[in-house]
Design an enzyme around this catalytic site. Structure first.
Site, PDB file in Angstrom:
ATOM      1  N   HIS A  37       5.144 -37.400  -5.559  1.00  0.00           N
ATOM      2  CA  HIS A  37       5.247 -38.558  -4.671  1.00  0.00           C
ATOM      3  C   HIS A  37       5.461 -39.856  -5.451  1.00  0.00           C
ATOM      4  O   HIS A  37       6.364 -40.637  -5.144  1.00  0.00           O
ATOM      5  CB  HIS A  37       3.992 -38.672  -3.798  1.00  0.00           C
ATOM      6  CG  HIS A  37       4.083 -39.761  -2.771  1.00  0.00           C
ATOM      7  ND1 HIS A  37       3.865 -41.096  -3.059  1.00  0.00           N
ATOM      8  CD2 HIS A  37       4.404 -39.713  -1.451  1.00  0.00           C
ATOM      9  CE1 HIS A  37       4.029 -41.814  -1.970  1.00  0.00           C
ATOM     10  NE2 HIS A  37       4.358 -40.995  -0.977  1.00  0.00           N
ATOM     11  N   ASP A  38       4.620 -40.076  -6.448  1.00  0.00           N
ATOM     12  CA  ASP A  38       4.726 -41.316  -7.234  1.00  0.00           C
ATOM     13  C   ASP A  38       5.445 -41.081  -8.556  1.00  0.00           C
ATOM     14  O   ASP A  38       5.478 -41.974  -9.402  1.00  0.00           O
ATOM     15  CB  ASP A  38       3.326 -41.879  -7.517  1.00  0.00           C
ATOM     16  CG  ASP A  38       2.702 -42.473  -6.252  1.00  0.00           C
ATOM     17  OD1 ASP A  38       3.409 -42.547  -5.222  1.00  0.00           O
ATOM     18  OD2 ASP A  38       1.518 -42.839  -6.295  1.00  0.00           O
ATOM     19  N   THR A  39       5.978 -39.871  -8.744  1.00  0.00           N
ATOM     20  CA  THR A  39       6.674 -39.537  -9.988  1.00  0.00           C
ATOM     21  C   THR A  39       8.048 -38.990  -9.623  1.00  0.00           C
ATOM     22  O   THR A  39       8.764 -39.612  -8.870  1.00  0.00           O
ATOM     23  CB  THR A  39       5.837 -38.518 -10.791  1.00  0.00           C
ATOM     24  OG1 THR A  39       5.552 -37.386  -9.964  1.00  0.00           O
ATOM     25  CG2 THR A  39       4.535 -39.146 -11.277  1.00  0.00           C
TER      26      THR A  39
END
Ligand SMILES: *[C@@H]1O[C@H](CO)[C@@H](O)[C@H](O)[C@H]1NC(C)=O
Ligand SMILES: *[C@@H]1O[C@H](CO)[C@@H](O)[C@H](O)[C@H]1NC(C)=O
Ligand SMILES: *[C@@H]1O[C@H](CO)[C@@H](O)[C@H](O)[C@H]1NC(C)=O
Ligand SMILES: CC(=O)N[C@H]1CO[C@H](CO)[C@@H](O)[C@@H]1O
Length: 333
Positions: free
Chosen positions: A187-189
């Protein structure tokens, strides 16, 4: 209740068969006793399918090349995994799904089957929106008040590390869902970062013979990244699959409701009467259709839905955020 002779004979036969010698395994399902889903975030099929940390696992499993999310963004897809619908949720806000709404957890418990939701980095008992790299919107159980407001059920949502404990102790639930944290789920990567994490998770956890033995494992994504295209997501079945199907590809049309229906057919659960009962969206994993005596519905390419639109329903306009425009503290229970 009036007891007929026939029902007495049935009852007698049942009690005799329940005294019979135990099965070789603690058999609960017709084809498998345990299922574990691991959900990743927001990647397009082609991106994942071009990264060796993902594709190298495909030789151990069945690649599902036509598996689709149901809508965007994240939360309605996770909710659908537990409830068979997005219930009108079309954003990632703080929602409470009313306690009268049935879920897969009800169907499982009715048959004395066990379930656990493993959430990486979530402190036990936490019902809030976000803490560290854990987020409520990626939790397929806590958004249902029938779970969050019931302490026994809330206790079945556990920190991710408990999966290793359950493997070691041989206490694997029948239905399992694992959400990696916001870094490890991509998600954040990105897909590369998550693929590296998956390699480690496979070595440390998924490849354990006790888990693989009789556990059907599904690696999938909540949704595609490119919203104007079809919502197809890279998905792989591992574990309790026939040896000769390892390294093959299955192009049957599936959606997140397929996983629900596969579980319902395997354990004879009945259904929730929502997407899980919709013949256009609920095909079961095809290699099981013979064992489970189930006929899938062929979906011609031109009929495949995009599954990108917001789907209105019970909770349209009812999130905490939408009903508390000036903020405040959401219910904690
Ligand atoms: C559940 O409760 C909500 C209100 O909290 C109501 O709108 C809905 O109709 C109820 N649904 C069912 C299936 O009983
Ligand atoms: C796997 O299941 C089979 C059949 O029940 C059993 O004989 C075997 O010991 C199991 N292996 C492991 C590693 O649990
Ligand atoms: C919704 O509410 C939660 C809880 O107050 C908050 O943490 C979150 O940031 C809000 N989301 C949006 C999209 O405003
Ligand atoms: C079918 C599929 O994978 N859907 C789309 C997801 O996004 C990519 C674009 O990045 C498209 O190529 C796919 O068609």
């Amino acid at each position: 209740m009036r007891l007929t002779l026939a029902s007495l004979i049935v009852a007698a036969t049942l009690s005799i068969s329940s005294m019979a010698a135990p099965l070789a395994r603690d058999q609960k399902g017709k084809a498998f006793d345990h299922i574990l889903q691991v959900w990743f975030e927001n990647q397009d099929f082609d991106v994942v399918n071009g990264i060796s940390s993902w594709t190298s696992l495909a030789k151990e499993g069945i690649l599902l090349s036509n598996f689709n999310a149901i809508t965007h963004p994240s939360e309605p897809n996770y909710v659908a995994a537990g409830g068979g619908s997005n219930f009108g949720i079309d954003n990632d806000d703080y929602y409470n799904i009313p306690a009268n709404i049935t879920t897969i957890y009800d169907l499982l418990e009715k048959k004395d089957l066990t379930w656990k939701v493993y959430q990486e980095d979530m402190p036990a008992g936490y019902t809030g929106y976000k803490i560290g790299q854990y987020v409520r919107k990626h939790n397929p159980a806590v958004i249902f008040d029938s779970v969050a407001q019931n302490p026994d059920r809330l206790a079945k949502i556990v920190p991710g590390s408990e999966l290793d404990d359950d493997i070691k102790a041989g206490t694997l639930p029948n239905w399992m869902f694992y959400t990696p944290n916001m870094l490890n789920d991509a998600h954040d990567t990105d897909a590369k970062y998550a693929g590296n994490w998956l390699q480690g998770f496979y070595k440390s956890t998924l490849s354990n013979p006790t888990l693989l033995n009789n556990t059907l494992i599904l690696l999938t994504f909540d949704e595609n990244d490119t919203k104007k295209e079809r919502n197809r997501v890279w998905s792989l079945l591992l574990g309790a699959i026939p040896e000769e199907l390892k390294g093959t590809t299955d192009d049957t049309y599936y959606s997140h409701y397929s996983t629900l229906n596969t579980v319902e057919q395997n354990f004879d659960l009945g259904n929730l009467g929502r997407g899980d009962a919709d013949k256009k969206e609920n095909n079961i994993f095809d290699f099981l259709s013979k064992t489970l005596g189930y006929t899938n519905t062929p979906i011609p390419t031109e009929d495949i839905p995009l599954n990108n639109e917001a789907i209105p329903g019970l909770l349209t306009g009812k999130s905490f955020n939408q009903t508390h425009p000036n903020g405040g503290t959401p219910p904690a229970f």
